[in-house]
Scaffold this active site. Structure first.
Site, PDB file in Angstrom:
ATOM      1  N   ASP A  93       9.488  -5.935   6.972  1.00  0.00           N
ATOM      2  CA  ASP A  93       9.777  -4.601   6.201  1.00  0.00           C
ATOM      3  C   ASP A  93       9.744  -5.204   4.515  1.00  0.00           C
ATOM      4  OD1 ASP A  93      11.484  -2.995   4.495  1.00  0.00           O
ATOM      5  OD2 ASP A  93      11.773  -1.817   6.569  1.00  0.00           O
ATOM      6  N   ILE A  94       9.223  -4.462   3.710  1.00  0.00           N
ATOM      7  CA  ILE A  94       8.939  -4.717   2.359  1.00  0.00           C
ATOM      8  C   ILE A  94      10.300  -4.838   1.656  1.00  0.00           C
ATOM      9  CG2 ILE A  94       6.658  -4.586   1.912  1.00  0.00           C
ATOM     10  CD1 ILE A  94       7.333  -1.929   0.472  1.00  0.00           C
ATOM     11  N   HIS A 109      12.670  -0.355  13.769  1.00  0.00           N
ATOM     12  CA  HIS A 109      13.250  -1.358  13.083  1.00  0.00           C
ATOM     13  C   HIS A 109      14.124  -2.536  14.081  1.00  0.00           C
ATOM     14  CE1 HIS A 109      13.182   0.728   8.906  1.00  0.00           C
ATOM     15  NE2 HIS A 109      13.191   1.651   9.809  1.00  0.00           N
ATOM     16  N   GLU A 117      11.841   8.142   6.731  1.00  0.00           N
ATOM     17  CA  GLU A 117      11.255   8.222   5.497  1.00  0.00           C
ATOM     18  C   GLU A 117       9.728   8.041   5.726  1.00  0.00           C
ATOM     19  OE1 GLU A 117      12.565   4.783   3.184  1.00  0.00           O
ATOM     20  OE2 GLU A 117      14.691   5.511   3.227  1.00  0.00           O
ATOM     21  N   VAL A 118       9.440   7.882   6.710  1.00  0.00           N
ATOM     22  CA  VAL A 118       7.915   7.758   6.887  1.00  0.00           C
ATOM     23  C   VAL A 118       7.715   8.293   8.336  1.00  0.00           C
ATOM     24  CG1 VAL A 118       5.841   5.913   7.390  1.00  0.00           C
ATOM     25  CG2 VAL A 118       7.495   5.542   5.887  1.00  0.00           C
ATOM     26  N   HIS A 154       8.476   4.555  14.114  1.00  0.00           N
ATOM     27  CA  HIS A 154       8.582   2.994  13.935  1.00  0.00           C
ATOM     28  C   HIS A 154       9.889   2.458  14.403  1.00  0.00           C
ATOM     29  CE1 HIS A 154       9.997   5.059  10.149  1.00  0.00           C
ATOM     30  NE2 HIS A 154      10.525   4.195   9.974  1.00  0.00           N
ATOM     31  N   ASN A 180      14.757   6.149  13.336  1.00  0.00           N
ATOM     32  CA  ASN A 180      15.128   7.455  12.759  1.00  0.00           C
ATOM     33  C   ASN A 180      14.192   8.596  13.165  1.00  0.00           C
ATOM     34  OD1 ASN A 180      17.258   6.037  11.194  1.00  0.00           O
ATOM     35  ND2 ASN A 180      15.923   5.320   9.770  1.00  0.00           N
TER      36      ASN A 180
END
Length: 126
Positions: free
Chosen positions: A35-36, A112, A105-106, A110, A97
């Site tokens: 993750d950035i 995490h 958010e995206v 995905h 999420n």
């Protein structure tokens, strides 16, 4: 009703090679990268290469090969990072999420994987 997939989301751009990433592991069906904006010392995102918006979309529509590969990649990341409690690690948390209430958010499914420090309670009791 099917989910509408946005081909301009950041993960779609990463998959097309338009945005660089710090790849941790890549297979035919799955990409995992750091993750950035990490929220823990270990913070890896695992994404399917297919066009899936949420967990339920992925679980309902992905092929058996995609589903197995995705979960095996996640397991391999846990093993290679040494964070699994069964392997002597202190543990990890996985988060996915979905939708506005979960603050997704995206709009690309995905997972995490977070570890490396005590993560506290999952949700406030409020």
């Amino acid at each position: 009703m099917a989910y509408a997939y946005d081909d301009q989301n950041i993960f779609a751009k990463i998959l097309r090679g338009e945005i660089p990433n710090a790849t941790v592991l890549e297979t035919e069906h799955t990409l995992a990268f750091n993750d950035i904006r990490p929220q823990a010392p270990v913070h890896v995102l695992v994404i399917p290469k297919g066009r899936y918006v949420t967990f339920d979309d992925f679980a309902a529509h992905a092929s058996p090969e995609e589903i197995v590969d995705f979960h095996r990649v996640a397991a391999r990341i846990v093993a290679e990072a040494g964070i699994g409690p069964g392997a002597g690690g202190a543990g990890y948390r996985t988060i996915s999420n979905a939708g506005a209430d979960a603050v997704q958010e995206v709009p690309h499914y995905h997972l995490h994987i977070l570890a490396g420090r005590p993560l506290g309670r999952m949700l406030d009791r409020g």
